[in-house]
Design an enzyme around this catalytic site. Sequence first.
Site, short mmCIF file in Angstrom:
data_model
loop_
_atom_site.label_atom_id
_atom_site.label_comp_id
_atom_site.label_asym_id
_atom_site.label_seq_id
_atom_site.Cartn_x
_atom_site.Cartn_y
_atom_site.Cartn_z
N GLY A 123 -9.76 4.05 -5.73
CA GLY A 123 -8.43 3.51 -5.95
C GLY A 123 -7.39 4.16 -5.07
O GLY A 123 -7.64 4.50 -3.91
N VAL A 124 -6.23 4.35 -5.64
CA VAL A 124 -5.11 4.89 -4.87
C VAL A 124 -5.38 6.34 -4.46
O VAL A 124 -4.96 6.79 -3.38
CB VAL A 124 -3.80 4.70 -5.67
CG1 VAL A 124 -3.70 5.59 -6.84
CG2 VAL A 124 -2.60 4.85 -4.78
N ASP A 125 -6.11 7.07 -5.28
CA ASP A 125 -6.46 8.47 -4.99
C ASP A 125 -7.24 8.55 -3.67
O ASP A 125 -6.90 9.34 -2.76
CB ASP A 125 -7.31 8.99 -6.16
CG ASP A 125 -7.30 10.50 -6.28
OD1 ASP A 125 -6.88 11.16 -5.33
OD2 ASP A 125 -7.74 11.00 -7.33
N ASP A 176 0.86 -1.19 0.00
CA ASP A 176 0.00 0.00 0.00
C ASP A 176 0.89 1.24 0.00
O ASP A 176 1.73 1.40 0.90
CB ASP A 176 -0.86 -0.06 1.28
CG ASP A 176 -1.77 1.14 1.43
OD1 ASP A 176 -1.61 2.15 0.71
OD2 ASP A 176 -2.65 1.07 2.30
P1 ADP Z 1 -6.13 5.13 -12.42
O1 ADP Z 1 -7.43 5.91 -12.38
O2 ADP Z 1 -4.95 6.00 -12.80
O3 ADP Z 1 -6.24 3.89 -13.24
P2 ADP Z 1 -6.43 3.65 -9.89
O4 ADP Z 1 -6.24 4.19 -8.53
O5 ADP Z 1 -7.80 3.20 -10.28
O6 ADP Z 1 -5.83 4.76 -10.89
O7 ADP Z 1 -5.45 2.44 -10.11
C1 ADP Z 1 -4.06 2.57 -10.30
C2 ADP Z 1 -3.36 1.39 -9.63
O8 ADP Z 1 -3.24 1.64 -8.22
C3 ADP Z 1 -4.11 0.06 -9.76
O9 ADP Z 1 -3.17 -0.92 -10.16
C4 ADP Z 1 -4.62 -0.19 -8.34
O10 ADP Z 1 -4.67 -1.58 -8.05
C5 ADP Z 1 -3.54 0.47 -7.51
N1 ADP Z 1 -3.89 0.84 -6.12
C6 ADP Z 1 -5.10 1.00 -5.54
N2 ADP Z 1 -4.97 1.33 -4.23
C7 ADP Z 1 -3.62 1.38 -3.98
C8 ADP Z 1 -2.80 1.65 -2.83
N3 ADP Z 1 -3.34 1.95 -1.65
N4 ADP Z 1 -1.44 1.59 -2.96
C9 ADP Z 1 -0.86 1.30 -4.15
N5 ADP Z 1 -1.57 1.05 -5.27
C10 ADP Z 1 -2.92 1.07 -5.19
#
Ligand code: ADP
Length: 184
Positions: free
Chosen positions: A38-40, A16
Site C-alpha cells: 500500500g502507501v507504506d 499519489d
Molecule cells: P492501512 O494498512 O493503514 O490500511 P494501506 O496502505 O493498505 O494502509 O491503505 C491506506 C490507503 O492508502 C488506502 O485507501 C489505499 O488505497 C491508499 N494508498 C495506497 N497507495 C497510495 C499512494 N501511493 N498514495 C496515496 N494513497 C495510497
Amino acid sequence: MQALISGKTLELVLGDITTQEADAIVNAANSGLRGGGGVDGAIHRAGGPEIMRECRRLGGCPTGSACATTAGRLKARIVIHAVGPIWSGGGAGEAALLESAYRRSLEVAAGKSLASIAFPSLSTGAYRYPLEDAARIAVVTVASHLKGETSINKVSFVLFSDSAFAAFSHALSRHAGQKDSQNE
Ligand code: ADP
C-alpha cells in the site's frame, strides 16, 4: 475540493501521496515500522533506504501514535509514520485509535513548526477500517486541529481511489453543513 477552517486550508486531492508538495508526508505505517504494501511500500520506494534505516533505529511506534523520520529522497522535509488501528468490528477502540493517529501526526508536524501536511486515508486499505466512518473521523480531527493554535496552514488528504475521494468529499460537505447550521 477545499474548505477554509479558521483561515487555514483543508483540501482533497485524488492522486499519489509520494508526489505531493508538503512539508510533512504521512505514512500509513504498522506498529513495527517494518514497511509493507500500500502507501507504506510506495513511500519507502520513492523515498529510498534512508527512511527504513531511521525506522529500524526507532524500533516501532504504538498504534494510535505517530513517529517522524527523514523523508529521504521525497520532496517533503519529514515523513510522519502514523499507526492506525486494524479494524476488528469496532468494539476494540478503533475509532479513538484512528482519531489519535491523525491527531498525533498533526501535533508532531506542529511541534516542528511545519506549515503543510499531506495524509493518505489511514487504516482503510489492508487494515479494513470502513471508509465512510474513517473519512468522517479524519475530517473532524483535522478540522478540530486547524481551529486551534497551530503552525499548520494547509492539510491535504491525498486519496488514491475514486471511492476514497467520494467518501472524504461527503465527510467534508457534511462537516461544512453542520458548521453552517450551527452558525445560523
Ligand atoms: P492501512 O494498512 O493503514 O490500511 P494501506 O496502505 O493498505 O494502509 O491503505 C491506506 C490507503 O492508502 C488506502 O485507501 C489505499 O488505497 C491508499 N494508498 C495506497 N497507495 C497510495 C499512494 N501511493 N498514495 C496515496 N494513497 C495510497
